[in-house]
Design a protein around this motif. Structure first.
Motif, PDB file in Angstrom:
ATOM      1  N   ASN A  41       0.858  -1.184   0.000  1.00  0.00           N
ATOM      2  CA  ASN A  41       0.000   0.000   0.000  1.00  0.00           C
ATOM      3  C   ASN A  41       0.894   1.235   0.000  1.00  0.00           C
ATOM      4  O   ASN A  41       1.862   1.304   0.755  1.00  0.00           O
ATOM      5  N   LYS A  42       0.563   2.214  -0.856  1.00  0.00           N
ATOM      6  CA  LYS A  42       1.408   3.398  -0.996  1.00  0.00           C
ATOM      7  C   LYS A  42       0.556   4.660  -0.944  1.00  0.00           C
ATOM      8  O   LYS A  42      -0.494   4.720  -1.567  1.00  0.00           O
ATOM      9  N   LEU A  43       1.056   5.645  -0.219  1.00  0.00           N
ATOM     10  CA  LEU A  43       0.534   7.001  -0.294  1.00  0.00           C
ATOM     11  C   LEU A  43       1.668   7.812  -0.890  1.00  0.00           C
ATOM     12  O   LEU A  43       2.762   7.873  -0.317  1.00  0.00           O
ATOM     13  N   GLN A  44       1.457   8.372  -2.075  1.00  0.00           N
ATOM     14  CA  GLN A  44       2.550   9.090  -2.713  1.00  0.00           C
ATOM     15  C   GLN A  44       2.117  10.466  -3.199  1.00  0.00           C
ATOM     16  O   GLN A  44       0.976  10.666  -3.597  1.00  0.00           O
ATOM     17  N   PRO A  75       9.760   4.594   3.940  1.00  0.00           N
ATOM     18  CA  PRO A  75       9.586   5.671   2.962  1.00  0.00           C
ATOM     19  C   PRO A  75      10.197   5.289   1.613  1.00  0.00           C
ATOM     20  O   PRO A  75      11.024   4.384   1.544  1.00  0.00           O
ATOM     21  N   GLY A  76       9.783   5.990   0.580  1.00  0.00           N
ATOM     22  CA  GLY A  76      10.340   5.755  -0.742  1.00  0.00           C
ATOM     23  C   GLY A  76      10.367   7.042  -1.556  1.00  0.00           C
ATOM     24  O   GLY A  76       9.770   8.045  -1.168  1.00  0.00           O
ATOM     25  N   VAL A  77      11.057   7.013  -2.658  1.00  0.00           N
ATOM     26  CA  VAL A  77      11.134   8.151  -3.577  1.00  0.00           C
ATOM     27  C   VAL A  77      10.965   7.640  -5.008  1.00  0.00           C
ATOM     28  O   VAL A  77      11.201   6.470  -5.290  1.00  0.00           O
ATOM     29  N   SER A  78      10.532   8.530  -5.883  1.00  0.00           N
ATOM     30  CA  SER A  78      10.451   8.205  -7.307  1.00  0.00           C
ATOM     31  C   SER A  78      10.805   9.459  -8.097  1.00  0.00           C
ATOM     32  O   SER A  78      10.567  10.580  -7.648  1.00  0.00           O
ATOM     33  N   ALA A  79      11.371   9.247  -9.257  1.00  0.00           N
ATOM     34  CA  ALA A  79      11.716  10.345 -10.153  1.00  0.00           C
ATOM     35  C   ALA A  79      11.846   9.783 -11.560  1.00  0.00           C
ATOM     36  O   ALA A  79      12.163   8.596 -11.740  1.00  0.00           O
ATOM     37  N   GLY A  80      11.575  10.609 -12.527  1.00  0.00           N
ATOM     38  CA  GLY A  80      11.726  10.131 -13.889  1.00  0.00           C
ATOM     39  C   GLY A  80      11.254  11.137 -14.925  1.00  0.00           C
ATOM     40  O   GLY A  80      10.973  12.300 -14.603  1.00  0.00           O
ATOM     41  N   PHE A  81      11.179  10.656 -16.148  1.00  0.00           N
ATOM     42  CA  PHE A  81      10.733  11.447 -17.300  1.00  0.00           C
ATOM     43  C   PHE A  81       9.498  10.801 -17.893  1.00  0.00           C
ATOM     44  O   PHE A  81       9.370   9.583 -17.890  1.00  0.00           O
ATOM     45  N   ARG A  82       8.618  11.598 -18.419  1.00  0.00           N
ATOM     46  CA  ARG A  82       7.467  11.109 -19.183  1.00  0.00           C
ATOM     47  C   ARG A  82       7.586  11.650 -20.599  1.00  0.00           C
ATOM     48  O   ARG A  82       7.864  12.831 -20.796  1.00  0.00           O
ATOM     49  N   PHE A  83       7.387  10.767 -21.578  1.00  0.00           N
ATOM     50  CA  PHE A  83       7.470  11.172 -22.980  1.00  0.00           C
ATOM     51  C   PHE A  83       6.117  11.064 -23.630  1.00  0.00           C
ATOM     52  O   PHE A  83       5.347  10.197 -23.348  1.00  0.00           O
ATOM     53  N   TRP A  85       6.860  18.727 -13.895  1.00  0.00           N
ATOM     54  CA  TRP A  85       7.133  19.958 -14.610  1.00  0.00           C
ATOM     55  C   TRP A  85       7.274  19.621 -16.080  1.00  0.00           C
ATOM     56  O   TRP A  85       8.047  18.730 -16.463  1.00  0.00           O
ATOM     57  N   LYS A  86       6.522  20.308 -16.922  1.00  0.00           N
ATOM     58  CA  LYS A  86       6.528  20.067 -18.359  1.00  0.00           C
ATOM     59  C   LYS A  86       7.690  20.839 -18.978  1.00  0.00           C
ATOM     60  O   LYS A  86       7.673  22.071 -19.049  1.00  0.00           O
ATOM     61  N   ALA A  87       8.726  20.120 -19.411  1.00  0.00           N
ATOM     62  CA  ALA A  87       9.920  20.750 -19.979  1.00  0.00           C
ATOM     63  C   ALA A  87       9.683  21.200 -21.420  1.00  0.00           C
ATOM     64  O   ALA A  87      10.095  22.292 -21.804  1.00  0.00           O
ATOM     65  N   THR A  88       9.044  20.341 -22.224  1.00  0.00           N
ATOM     66  CA  THR A  88       8.688  20.670 -23.608  1.00  0.00           C
ATOM     67  C   THR A  88       7.268  20.192 -23.838  1.00  0.00           C
ATOM     68  O   THR A  88       6.622  19.664 -22.929  1.00  0.00           O
ATOM     69  N   GLU A  89       6.791  20.333 -25.050  1.00  0.00           N
ATOM     70  CA  GLU A  89       5.420  19.897 -25.372  1.00  0.00           C
ATOM     71  C   GLU A  89       5.232  18.394 -25.150  1.00  0.00           C
ATOM     72  O   GLU A  89       4.166  17.946 -24.778  1.00  0.00           O
ATOM     73  N   LYS A  90       6.312  17.598 -25.329  1.00  0.00           N
ATOM     74  CA  LYS A  90       6.186  16.142 -25.242  1.00  0.00           C
ATOM     75  C   LYS A  90       7.008  15.501 -24.137  1.00  0.00           C
ATOM     76  O   LYS A  90       7.025  14.288 -24.014  1.00  0.00           O
ATOM     77  N   VAL A  91       7.701  16.284 -23.316  1.00  0.00           N
ATOM     78  CA  VAL A  91       8.542  15.727 -22.251  1.00  0.00           C
ATOM     79  C   VAL A  91       8.247  16.445 -20.936  1.00  0.00           C
ATOM     80  O   VAL A  91       8.207  17.670 -20.889  1.00  0.00           O
ATOM     81  N   SER A  92       8.043  15.657 -19.886  1.00  0.00           N
ATOM     82  CA  SER A  92       7.906  16.230 -18.542  1.00  0.00           C
ATOM     83  C   SER A  92       8.771  15.426 -17.572  1.00  0.00           C
ATOM     84  O   SER A  92       9.100  14.268 -17.826  1.00  0.00           O
ATOM     85  N   MET A  93       9.132  16.064 -16.478  1.00  0.00           N
ATOM     86  CA  MET A  93       9.928  15.429 -15.426  1.00  0.00           C
ATOM     87  C   MET A  93       9.069  15.359 -14.171  1.00  0.00           C
ATOM     88  O   MET A  93       8.240  16.237 -13.942  1.00  0.00           O
ATOM     89  N   PHE A  94       9.274  14.322 -13.364  1.00  0.00           N
ATOM     90  CA  PHE A  94       8.522  14.212 -12.112  1.00  0.00           C
ATOM     91  C   PHE A  94       9.438  13.710 -11.004  1.00  0.00           C
ATOM     92  O   PHE A  94      10.448  13.056 -11.251  1.00  0.00           O
ATOM     93  N   ALA A  95       9.071  14.034  -9.781  1.00  0.00           N
ATOM     94  CA  ALA A  95       9.779  13.546  -8.594  1.00  0.00           C
ATOM     95  C   ALA A  95       8.806  13.581  -7.430  1.00  0.00           C
ATOM     96  O   ALA A  95       7.902  14.422  -7.379  1.00  0.00           O
ATOM     97  N   GLY A  96       8.984  12.653  -6.499  1.00  0.00           N
ATOM     98  CA  GLY A  96       8.086  12.625  -5.356  1.00  0.00           C
ATOM     99  C   GLY A  96       8.530  11.660  -4.276  1.00  0.00           C
ATOM    100  O   GLY A  96       9.549  10.987  -4.393  1.00  0.00           O
ATOM    101  N   ALA A  97       7.730  11.631  -3.230  1.00  0.00           N
ATOM    102  CA  ALA A  97       7.987  10.774  -2.076  1.00  0.00           C
ATOM    103  C   ALA A  97       6.767   9.901  -1.811  1.00  0.00           C
ATOM    104  O   ALA A  97       5.648  10.254  -2.181  1.00  0.00           O
ATOM    105  N   SER A  98       7.014   8.772  -1.159  1.00  0.00           N
ATOM    106  CA  SER A  98       5.900   7.882  -0.811  1.00  0.00           C
ATOM    107  C   SER A  98       6.105   7.311   0.582  1.00  0.00           C
ATOM    108  O   SER A  98       7.223   7.247   1.089  1.00  0.00           O
TER     109      SER A  98
END
Length: 106
Positions: free
Chosen positions: A38-41, A98-106, A46-59
């Motif tokens: 079970n995760k609460l995150q 606890p946990g963390v996540s980060a990455g890119f979305r295309f 942040w949208k860097a370009t029209e087709k690329v965004s970056m994300f980061a967070g904690a859980s």
């Protein structure tokens, strides 16, 4: 299953809040043994370009599992890499970390 929402701060930045529950089958194709992650995150994107965004967070992760086989012997679980809190009640183990996540979305 899960529930969540996205809050927009601007056209380029958003925050996601999610509650998610996974049934994990470890070392088997299917098991009806209680084994939940079970995760609460919370994450921001942040949208860097029209087709690329970056994300980061904690859980905050909570594993609830009946870590016994059919004969009642303990079964080692590899879901929680490490824990900050553990409790066993009967045959049910609860672990939190606890946990963390980060990455890119295309």
């Amino acid at each position: 299953f899960g529930v969540g929402t996205i809050i927009s701060f601007s056209p380029r930045s958003k925050m996601a809040i999610e509650g998610i529950s996974y049934h994990i089958n470890e070392d088997e194709w299917f098991t009806d043994r209680l084994n939940l992650l079970n995760k609460l995150q919370v994450s921001t994107s942040w949208k860097a370009t029209e087709k690329v965004s970056m994300f980061a967070g904690a859980s905050w992760n909570v594993v609830v599992a009946d870590n016994r086989d059919k004969e009642g012997h303990p079964v080692e679980s590899s879901i929680a890499p490490w824990t900050t809190w553990e409790k066993t009640s009967g045959s049910t183990d609860v672990s939190m970390y606890p946990g963390v996540s980060a990455g890119f979305r295309f």
